[in-house]
Design a protein around this motif. Sequence first.
Motif, PDB file in Angstrom:
ATOM      1  N   GLN A 147       2.362   1.830  -3.435  1.00  0.00           N
ATOM      2  CA  GLN A 147       1.297   2.135  -4.382  1.00  0.00           C
ATOM      3  C   GLN A 147       0.740   3.534  -4.161  1.00  0.00           C
ATOM      4  N   ASN A 148       0.533   3.928  -2.902  1.00  0.00           N
ATOM      5  CA  ASN A 148       0.024   5.271  -2.628  1.00  0.00           C
ATOM      6  C   ASN A 148       1.013   6.338  -3.079  1.00  0.00           C
TER       7      ASN A 148
ATOM      8  N   LEU B 262       0.721   6.522  -6.803  1.00  0.00           N
ATOM      9  CA  LEU B 262      -0.518   7.185  -7.208  1.00  0.00           C
ATOM     10  C   LEU B 262      -0.448   8.690  -6.970  1.00  0.00           C
ATOM     11  N   ARG B 263       0.129   9.105  -5.846  1.00  0.00           N
ATOM     12  CA  ARG B 263       0.269  10.536  -5.587  1.00  0.00           C
ATOM     13  C   ARG B 263       1.150  11.197  -6.639  1.00  0.00           C
TER      14      ARG B 263
ATOM     15  N   ALA C 252       0.824  -1.221   0.000  1.00  0.00           N
ATOM     16  CA  ALA C 252       0.000   0.000   0.000  1.00  0.00           C
ATOM     17  C   ALA C 252       0.852   1.262   0.000  1.00  0.00           C
TER      18      ALA C 252
END
Length: 297
Positions: A88-89, A92-93, A85
């Motif tokens: 991935q976060n 994505l940011r 996570a």
Amino acid sequence: MAPPDKRRSSTSRRAQYGLFTGYVLAALGVLLGALLLAISLWRPSTFSGPRGAAQTMVAPATAPTTAVRTESQSVLETLAGFWRAGSQNAALRKEMELARIRLAEAASVKQENARLKRLLGLAQADTGAAITTTQFIGSTASSARRFGYIAAGTGQGVRAGMPVRSARGVVGRVMETGRSSSRVLLLSDTQSVLPVRLAREDVVAFAEGRGDGFLRIRLINLGINPVRKGDLFVTSGTGGYFAPGMAVAVATEITSDGALARMVSDPAATDYVAVMPLWQTELVRVAETPVEQAVTE
């Protein structure tokens, strides 16, 4: 010394019999397995009943094992999800930040294209009519008077009294000229008066500057006021300075004798303008000194 006794003991015979029995049983097992295999290949449904019964018998024992395996897999997947996570976060940011940058760039390009299209439309609309298309240098901001300055003068054929318009509408008219620059009397100046008419009806009026970026529309024929909020006023052609049909202002507030209107062409947002010839020269007596005197009085 007596010779050894070569006879086998009973124990040896018992071992031989056991070994022989094992061979026989193994052979029988092989034959039985081959027979069962042949039957299962020939008729697969023959042993479905025993298989089902065996499965039913072992099901209670295998159920807890299956539950433990499933729960362990779920826990491992959850831990792996938490582990992934963070990365991935972050990814994505980063993607969202890049997307916002690209979106802002696209909006800027779209705005620039729209500006260039307006300039192109201005140049095409005024081809063969405009004296020159030039840069609007700036305008007064704190003075009670409202003047603008353009980068064109007598060297480009500009003369006092000529109308100045942008891609959106009327800006004002030339008041003073130099060799390569000119001063423009803006519509919002308190000494500016422009004959206009209502775009949707044949209602004539005067647009007077108030010095604050707005115009006061005064109807010539008083009576029932036909003006509504949002109505567009255009030049009427009266007086011979401006050709009819140029956008001037949009009504924002209705008054007893007309309306208050916002200029369509805001000088603060104008970058290029076109200097137009007089609409009807025979109706206008252009003289730079009288114009200057009228403005300075």
